[in-house]
Scaffold this active site. Structure first.
Site, PDB file in Angstrom:
ATOM      1  N   HIS A 167      57.652 -25.031  95.858  1.00  0.00           N
ATOM      2  CA  HIS A 167      56.936 -24.792  94.807  1.00  0.00           C
ATOM      3  C   HIS A 167      55.624 -24.369  95.992  1.00  0.00           C
ATOM      4  O   HIS A 167      54.853 -25.024  96.144  1.00  0.00           O
ATOM      5  CB  HIS A 167      57.203 -25.793  94.418  1.00  0.00           C
ATOM      6  CG  HIS A 167      55.489 -25.996  93.113  1.00  0.00           C
ATOM      7  ND1 HIS A 167      56.240 -26.614  91.723  1.00  0.00           N
ATOM      8  CD2 HIS A 167      53.893 -25.631  93.089  1.00  0.00           C
ATOM      9  CE1 HIS A 167      55.198 -26.452  90.993  1.00  0.00           C
ATOM     10  NE2 HIS A 167      54.165 -25.723  91.900  1.00  0.00           N
ATOM     11  N   HIS A 202      52.081 -21.200  95.418  1.00  0.00           N
ATOM     12  CA  HIS A 202      51.082 -20.785  95.067  1.00  0.00           C
ATOM     13  C   HIS A 202      50.450 -20.261  95.850  1.00  0.00           C
ATOM     14  O   HIS A 202      49.769 -20.434  96.802  1.00  0.00           O
ATOM     15  CB  HIS A 202      50.150 -21.519  93.979  1.00  0.00           C
ATOM     16  CG  HIS A 202      50.875 -22.247  93.006  1.00  0.00           C
ATOM     17  ND1 HIS A 202      50.493 -21.428  90.675  1.00  0.00           N
ATOM     18  CD2 HIS A 202      50.853 -23.431  92.885  1.00  0.00           C
ATOM     19  CE1 HIS A 202      51.118 -23.016  91.067  1.00  0.00           C
ATOM     20  NE2 HIS A 202      51.407 -23.787  91.594  1.00  0.00           N
ATOM     21  N   LYS A 206      59.631 -19.813  86.168  1.00  0.00           N
ATOM     22  CA  LYS A 206      59.048 -21.764  85.912  1.00  0.00           C
ATOM     23  C   LYS A 206      58.481 -21.515  84.592  1.00  0.00           C
ATOM     24  O   LYS A 206      58.130 -20.189  83.682  1.00  0.00           O
ATOM     25  CB  LYS A 206      58.460 -21.105  86.803  1.00  0.00           C
ATOM     26  CG  LYS A 206      57.164 -22.344  86.435  1.00  0.00           C
ATOM     27  CD  LYS A 206      57.157 -23.500  87.477  1.00  0.00           C
ATOM     28  CE  LYS A 206      56.181 -24.329  86.985  1.00  0.00           C
ATOM     29  NZ  LYS A 206      55.254 -24.488  88.041  1.00  0.00           N
ATOM     30  N   HIS A 250      57.270 -27.412  84.487  1.00  0.00           N
ATOM     31  CA  HIS A 250      55.685 -27.827  84.543  1.00  0.00           C
ATOM     32  C   HIS A 250      55.417 -28.995  83.840  1.00  0.00           C
ATOM     33  O   HIS A 250      55.637 -28.520  82.467  1.00  0.00           O
ATOM     34  CB  HIS A 250      54.079 -26.998  84.850  1.00  0.00           C
ATOM     35  CG  HIS A 250      53.196 -28.216  85.159  1.00  0.00           C
ATOM     36  ND1 HIS A 250      52.484 -27.493  86.633  1.00  0.00           N
ATOM     37  CD2 HIS A 250      52.733 -28.951  83.724  1.00  0.00           C
ATOM     38  CE1 HIS A 250      51.481 -28.534  86.171  1.00  0.00           C
ATOM     39  NE2 HIS A 250      51.822 -29.753  85.047  1.00  0.00           N
ATOM     40  N   HIS A 252      56.644 -31.000  90.478  1.00  0.00           N
ATOM     41  CA  HIS A 252      55.882 -32.026  91.436  1.00  0.00           C
ATOM     42  C   HIS A 252      55.936 -33.360  90.760  1.00  0.00           C
ATOM     43  O   HIS A 252      54.382 -33.113  90.003  1.00  0.00           O
ATOM     44  CB  HIS A 252      54.636 -30.889  91.445  1.00  0.00           C
ATOM     45  CG  HIS A 252      54.062 -30.396  90.038  1.00  0.00           C
ATOM     46  ND1 HIS A 252      54.050 -31.026  89.023  1.00  0.00           N
ATOM     47  CD2 HIS A 252      53.151 -29.000  90.279  1.00  0.00           C
ATOM     48  CE1 HIS A 252      53.830 -29.824  88.183  1.00  0.00           C
ATOM     49  NE2 HIS A 252      53.376 -28.385  88.870  1.00  0.00           N
ATOM     50  N   ASP A 294      53.470 -27.327  96.306  1.00  0.00           N
ATOM     51  CA  ASP A 294      52.588 -27.220  95.148  1.00  0.00           C
ATOM     52  C   ASP A 294      50.638 -26.440  95.912  1.00  0.00           C
ATOM     53  O   ASP A 294      49.996 -27.427  95.611  1.00  0.00           O
ATOM     54  CB  ASP A 294      51.798 -28.288  94.185  1.00  0.00           C
ATOM     55  CG  ASP A 294      51.733 -27.763  92.840  1.00  0.00           C
ATOM     56  OD1 ASP A 294      51.699 -25.885  92.091  1.00  0.00           O
ATOM     57  OD2 ASP A 294      51.093 -28.130  92.139  1.00  0.00           O
TER      58      ASP A 294
HETATM   59  O1  DOR Z   1      46.957 -28.552  90.445  1.00  0.00           O
HETATM   60  C1  DOR Z   1      47.833 -27.359  90.067  1.00  0.00           C
HETATM   61  N1  DOR Z   1      47.138 -26.128  90.159  1.00  0.00           N
HETATM   62  N2  DOR Z   1      48.372 -27.615  88.795  1.00  0.00           N
HETATM   63  C2  DOR Z   1      49.271 -26.313  88.704  1.00  0.00           C
HETATM   64  O2  DOR Z   1      49.724 -26.833  87.846  1.00  0.00           O
HETATM   65  C3  DOR Z   1      48.577 -25.301  89.139  1.00  0.00           C
HETATM   66  C4  DOR Z   1      48.022 -25.035  90.305  1.00  0.00           C
HETATM   67  C5  DOR Z   1      47.337 -23.780  90.231  1.00  0.00           C
HETATM   68  O3  DOR Z   1      47.358 -22.756  89.516  1.00  0.00           O
HETATM   69  O4  DOR Z   1      45.917 -23.516  90.128  1.00  0.00           O
HETATM   70 ZN    ZN Z   2      52.168 -25.976  91.200  1.00  0.00          ZN
END
Ligand code: DOR
Ligand code: ZN
Length: 351
Positions: free
Chosen positions: A14, A16, A111, A150, A184, A256
């Site tokens: 997971h 970003h 997702k 999520h 998460h 995450d």
């Molecule tokens: O803390 C987070 N940041 N939780 C999420 O679900 C998305 C993520 C983000 O994309 O910044």
């Molecule tokens: Zn995330």
């Protein structure tokens, strides 16, 4: 000689990576030590078409210094070419079956975000009406496309994940052949849910294994530890630690890691996300070592994901050593967790 530990083909299930300059900054930090990562689709606009998935994967590989290869996704030996595979996801909407069939070879999973619940999730699901969602979820079930979720309601912030458990039950019960991953997880409620349904799995971050709400807001407010779902109570962290440290076969590591520019974190409206990508493996080693569970780390950080998803990553061997590492203050304009602090383990070598 300092204590060492070797991990084979670590996977971040997971992640970003964003886009543009941010992508260029953060992608190589993950591709250096991980064999693959599941890439979140919450860009602006979100990733909702085949063209967008392919183009984003190309930008990721280019940011990592690799070229896109023809048909490299899921080749016969598993994840494909290069020594880092971005496992692409599509942003959940109620898609028709024909579209899902057409895109299936380009994606690893879909997702699902409840609408407006976190960063760039406005286009997510507004109502969990199973009959409206059924055609999409049945198509995913038939085509063996996992659903990553999520899991938060819009209730009181500390109760959001626990309140979402009834929706997991609805999804898992109605679609027994759909692989559903509770992303998460942060609560004992989610840990307890894991064994209730054969088709439910979970990812856990390193920060939710280390911190509670006290670390975020118990003293001075720590914007770089603020994320969604927010870190919870000590008993929740204990429940997470128990299944992670024992490498419960249905849990996987998913960082995450969610980078935001420093000025978006150190602001009156602080963006949610903890940036851990460059220190995740070091912190995992420290945590598992401190609990005498280093032998279970390989399962948590790779083997469980391989069995759950039936994947076989490209070879990568990462050796860590128990030697102090001073976490950089910043990577580009992103402040990592434990910025400027010293952690106990370092990356020694990557083969
Ligand atoms: O803390 C987070 N940041 N939780 C999420 O679900 C998305 C993520 C983000 O994309 O910044
Ligand atoms: Zn995330």
């Amino acid at each position: 000689m300092s204590k060492q530990h070797t991990l084979i083909m670590p996977l971040d299930m997971h992640l970003h990576l964003r886009d543009g300059v941010m992508l260029e900054t953060v992608a190589p930090l993950t591709s250096y030590t991980f064999s693959g990562a599941v890439i979140m689709p919450n860009l602006v606009p979100p990733v909702t078409s085949k063209e967008a998935v392919i183009a984003y994967k190309e930008r990721i590989l280019s940011a990592c210094g690799y070229e896109m290869q023809e048909n490299d996704f899921m080749d016969e030996d598993g994840l494909g070419g290069g020594d880092f595979e971005p496992l692409m996801t599509l942003f959940y909407q109620n898609y028709d079956e024909g579209f899902i069939e057409e895109i299936q070879d380009e994606i690893f999973a879909i997702k699902l975000y409840p609408a407006g619940i976190t960063t760039n999730s406005e286009g997510g699901v507004k109502s969990f009406d199973i009959e409206t969602m059924r055609p999409t979820l049945e198509a995913m079930e038939r085509l063996h496309i996992p659903l990553l979720v999520h899991g938060e309601t819009d209730g009181f912030v500390m109760d959001r994940e626990a309140e979402f458990m009834s929706i997991y039950e609805l999804l898992a019960g109605n679609f027994p052949d759909l692989k559903i991953v509770m992303e998460h997880i942060t609560t004992k409620a989610a840990v307890d849910m894991l064994d209730k349904y054969a088709n439910l799995y979970a990812t856990i971050t390193i920060h939710h294994l280390l911190i509670t709400l006290d670390d975020v807001a118990g003293g001075m407010m720590k914007p770089h530890l603020f994320c969604k779902p927010i870190a919870k109570r000590p008993e929740d962290r204990e429940a997470l630690l128990k299944i992670a440290l024992n490498a419960h076969p249905k849990v996987m590591f998913g960082s995450d890691s969610a980078p935001h520019p420093q000025d978006k974190k150190e602001a009156c409206g602080c963006a949610a996300g903890v940036f851990t990508a460059p220190i995740a493996l070091q912190l995992l080693c420290e945590l598992f070592d401190d609990h005498g569970k280093l032998n279970n780390l390989q399962s948590f950080v790779s083997d469980n994901a391989q069995s759950i998803y039936g994947i076989c990553p490209e070879f990568k061997e990462v050796t860590l050593v128990k030697e102090a590492f001073k976490v950089p203050e910043k990577y580009g304009n992103v402040v990592p967790m434990y910025s400027g602090e010293t952690i106990a383990w370092s990356i020694e070598d990557v083969l």
